[in-house]
Every structure is written in C-alpha cells, then in structure tokens.
Scaffold this motif. Structure first.
Motif, mmCIF file in Angstrom:
data_model
loop_
_atom_site.group_PDB
_atom_site.id
_atom_site.type_symbol
_atom_site.label_atom_id
_atom_site.label_comp_id
_atom_site.label_asym_id
_atom_site.label_seq_id
_atom_site.Cartn_x
_atom_site.Cartn_y
_atom_site.Cartn_z
ATOM 1 N N THR A 49 69.606 68.632 9.040
ATOM 2 C CA THR A 49 69.739 67.515 8.110
ATOM 3 C C THR A 49 69.373 66.211 8.794
ATOM 4 O O THR A 49 69.489 66.081 10.020
ATOM 5 C CB THR A 49 71.187 67.434 7.580
ATOM 6 O OG1 THR A 49 71.290 66.387 6.616
ATOM 7 C CG2 THR A 49 72.174 67.162 8.712
ATOM 8 N N TRP A 68 79.418 65.759 3.917
ATOM 9 C CA TRP A 68 78.189 66.260 3.290
ATOM 10 C C TRP A 68 77.056 66.261 4.304
ATOM 11 O O TRP A 68 76.957 65.369 5.154
ATOM 12 C CB TRP A 68 77.795 65.372 2.114
ATOM 13 C CG TRP A 68 76.495 65.776 1.455
ATOM 14 C CD1 TRP A 68 76.339 66.621 0.397
ATOM 15 C CD2 TRP A 68 75.170 65.359 1.829
ATOM 16 N NE1 TRP A 68 75.001 66.764 0.087
ATOM 17 C CE2 TRP A 68 74.264 66.001 0.950
ATOM 18 C CE3 TRP A 68 74.675 64.521 2.827
ATOM 19 C CZ2 TRP A 68 72.886 65.816 1.034
ATOM 20 C CZ3 TRP A 68 73.298 64.342 2.922
ATOM 21 C CH2 TRP A 68 72.422 64.974 2.029
ATOM 22 N N ASP A 71 71.871 70.400 4.595
ATOM 23 C CA ASP A 71 71.574 71.823 4.791
ATOM 24 C C ASP A 71 72.463 72.641 3.861
ATOM 25 O O ASP A 71 73.683 72.570 3.930
ATOM 26 C CB ASP A 71 71.849 72.190 6.250
ATOM 27 C CG ASP A 71 71.379 73.593 6.604
ATOM 28 O OD1 ASP A 71 71.274 74.443 5.694
ATOM 29 O OD2 ASP A 71 71.135 73.846 7.797
ATOM 30 N N GLY A 72 71.842 73.438 2.992
ATOM 31 C CA GLY A 72 72.613 74.204 2.018
ATOM 32 C C GLY A 72 73.283 75.449 2.562
ATOM 33 O O GLY A 72 73.987 76.146 1.828
ATOM 34 N N THR A 73 73.101 75.746 3.846
ATOM 35 C CA THR A 73 73.731 76.933 4.431
ATOM 36 C C THR A 73 75.235 76.709 4.561
ATOM 37 O O THR A 73 75.672 75.758 5.214
ATOM 38 C CB THR A 73 73.147 77.233 5.824
ATOM 39 O OG1 THR A 73 71.727 77.370 5.718
ATOM 40 C CG2 THR A 73 73.744 78.512 6.385
ATOM 41 N N LEU A 74 76.028 77.585 3.948
ATOM 42 C CA LEU A 74 77.475 77.406 3.961
ATOM 43 C C LEU A 74 78.091 77.923 5.259
ATOM 44 O O LEU A 74 77.648 78.929 5.808
ATOM 45 C CB LEU A 74 78.111 78.126 2.774
ATOM 46 C CG LEU A 74 77.705 77.621 1.393
ATOM 47 C CD1 LEU A 74 78.441 78.391 0.310
ATOM 48 C CD2 LEU A 74 77.969 76.134 1.249
ATOM 49 N N ARG A 104 77.989 74.281 -2.327
ATOM 50 C CA ARG A 104 76.582 73.895 -2.278
ATOM 51 C C ARG A 104 76.307 72.934 -3.422
ATOM 52 O O ARG A 104 76.658 73.197 -4.571
ATOM 53 C CB ARG A 104 75.696 75.131 -2.390
ATOM 54 C CG ARG A 104 74.212 74.826 -2.308
ATOM 55 C CD ARG A 104 73.406 76.104 -2.266
ATOM 56 N NE ARG A 104 73.606 76.793 -0.995
ATOM 57 C CZ ARG A 104 73.268 78.065 -0.785
ATOM 58 N NH1 ARG A 104 72.756 78.779 -1.759
ATOM 59 N NH2 ARG A 104 73.458 78.619 0.392
ATOM 60 N N ASP A 105 75.702 71.787 -3.112
ATOM 61 C CA ASP A 105 75.424 70.770 -4.117
ATOM 62 C C ASP A 105 74.166 71.118 -4.910
ATOM 63 O O ASP A 105 73.179 71.597 -4.346
ATOM 64 C CB ASP A 105 75.233 69.402 -3.459
ATOM 65 C CG ASP A 105 76.521 68.875 -2.849
ATOM 66 O OD1 ASP A 105 77.574 69.493 -3.078
ATOM 67 O OD2 ASP A 105 76.467 67.854 -2.145
ATOM 68 N N GLY A 109 71.834 70.360 -0.270
ATOM 69 C CA GLY A 109 72.844 70.182 0.762
ATOM 70 C C GLY A 109 74.158 70.838 0.378
ATOM 71 O O GLY A 109 74.242 71.623 -0.569
ATOM 72 N N LYS A 110 75.195 70.497 1.116
ATOM 73 C CA LYS A 110 76.521 71.070 0.855
ATOM 74 C C LYS A 110 77.593 70.060 1.227
ATOM 75 O O LYS A 110 77.362 69.115 1.989
ATOM 76 C CB LYS A 110 76.729 72.338 1.686
ATOM 77 C CG LYS A 110 76.796 72.102 3.186
ATOM 78 C CD LYS A 110 77.104 73.382 3.940
ATOM 79 C CE LYS A 110 77.074 73.177 5.454
ATOM 80 N NZ LYS A 110 75.716 72.856 5.962
ATOM 81 N N THR A 111 78.772 70.270 0.676
ATOM 82 C CA THR A 111 79.940 69.469 1.021
ATOM 83 C C THR A 111 81.013 70.395 1.564
ATOM 84 O O THR A 111 81.391 71.372 0.909
ATOM 85 C CB THR A 111 80.490 68.721 -0.204
ATOM 86 O OG1 THR A 111 79.490 67.809 -0.687
ATOM 87 C CG2 THR A 111 81.750 67.936 0.165
ATOM 88 N N GLU A 135 75.331 81.145 -7.107
ATOM 89 C CA GLU A 135 75.795 79.971 -6.367
ATOM 90 C C GLU A 135 77.033 80.324 -5.548
ATOM 91 O O GLU A 135 78.032 80.789 -6.079
ATOM 92 C CB GLU A 135 76.151 78.853 -7.350
ATOM 93 C CG GLU A 135 76.740 77.629 -6.674
ATOM 94 C CD GLU A 135 77.276 76.632 -7.679
ATOM 95 O OE1 GLU A 135 77.871 75.645 -7.236
ATOM 96 O OE2 GLU A 135 77.113 76.864 -8.883
#
Length: 202
Positions: A49, A68, A71-74, A104-105, A109-111, A135
């Motif tokens: 990110t 936040w 990167d969408g990887t959890l 995942r937003d 990205g992700k929070t 999701e």
C-alpha cells in the motif's frame, strides 16, 4: 483521522494520536498503545500500500481503533511455534481487546479494527448484512465470509447437542457469531471445525 505513507517512524506518531483520543476511555492506555503499534506495524510490513489511515472513536459503550491500508489481503491470526521470532502480533491483539476483525472495503483495501467494551450478548449487536459474492469477513480471527456461515441448527447437529446449547455457548463468548439483518445468528464454519477437531468447547 491520521493518514501517512508506510514508514516505521510513523508507528509512534499513530500510537500517540490514538492515545490522545482514547485518554477518556475506560480502557488500559498501555493496551491501546500496544494494539495500535501491532496493527500499524502489520500494515507497514505486510500490506502492499502507498497509504495507511488510522482512526479511533467511541459511541459511549464500544471503543474502537481502525487501521486502513490499500491491500485487500485479510490478516490471519496464527499461533507461532515456540522458536518463532515474530508472528505473534494478532495473537497479542486478541488477548488485549474484546474483539478484533478485518473487513475488505468495496472501494479497495481493508480495514482492521480492534474494539473494547463490546456490548454483552443480551444486547442485540450491530447487525451485518450477510457477505455476498465471496466477500471475506473476519471477526475475532475467524472467517465469516460467504460459504463459511452455519446456522445454530447446523452447529448443534455437528456437535450433537441442542440448539439452545449452541446459543448458550455464543452468549458465553465460547463461539464467535454475527447476526443477519433479520437478527438470526450465524457461526463460522472455520471456528466450529477448529473446535471439533481441536480442544473442543470448554
């Protein structure tokens, strides 16, 4: 909200930023600082990110920290071996907070969030729309994504107990759960199978 480029020097800045917001929370300030440090460190080390955003707030009952990144990887919490040098960050976070998770937003990205003072089970929790389209939703380190949800009846059948026993486990915090918009509990297949083939429900 505090936004910054990934830089280890920003860990202290983020920690101090949240500590000031959390000064009035009925939460151990040291715990807040440790959690912020771990979440921001994870984002810097592991997320691909260009930006990290840190925020914190309280609705009077629940006090939350959110980090936040793009990167969408959890994240996944894993118990490291006794000789492992690192890998304990989320394990530590889980010990210091009432609940943590990651979402995942839709916009990317992700929070990753950490909460203290989560309302007791008898108070209806915030209801989430069941995940769709694959999701992923992580709550307390367990996968509640599409295809991973079990009903109380499903869990009761797997453990060969009455559904009310499953409800009692959930009320007692032994099983993580989310609620649909209709107020129906759903459980994580991942956690249930872990309990079935691990140490069981205590």
């Amino acid at each position: 909200m505090l936004a910054f480029k990934p830089d280890v020097e920003m860990i202290k800045v983020a920690r101090d930023y949240v500590a000031e917001i959390a000064a009035e929370w009925p939460v151990d300030g040291y715990h807040v600082r440790v959690v912020v440090s771990e979440l921001v460190t994870n984002a810097i080390r592991h997320a691909r990110t260009d930006e990290i955003r840190v925020d914190a707030g309280s609705d009077g009952d629940v006090h939350a920290v959110k980090v936040w990144d793009g990167d969408g990887t959890l994240p996944v919490s894993r118990a490291p071996g006794p000789d492992a040098v690192g890998g304990r960050g989320l394990v530590i976070v889980g010990e210091l907070v009432s609940r943590w998770g990651a979402l995942r937003d839709v916009a990317g990205g992700k929070t990753v969030f950490a909460e203290w003072g989560v309302r007791p089970p008898k108070t209806p929790p915030q209801r989430r729309r069941p995940p769709v389209g694959g999701e992923p939703v992580i709550v307390d380190g367990w996968d509640f994504g599409a295809g991973q949800l079990l009903t109380p009846g499903d869990v009761a059948t797997m453990f060969r107990v009455e559904p009310k026993t499953v409800t009692r486990w959930a009320d007692g915090g032994k099983l993580a759960s989310i609620r649909t918009l209709g107020g129906v509990r759903r459980f994580s297949r991942q956690q249930v199978e872990h309990l079935m083939f691990g140490d069981g429900v205590r």
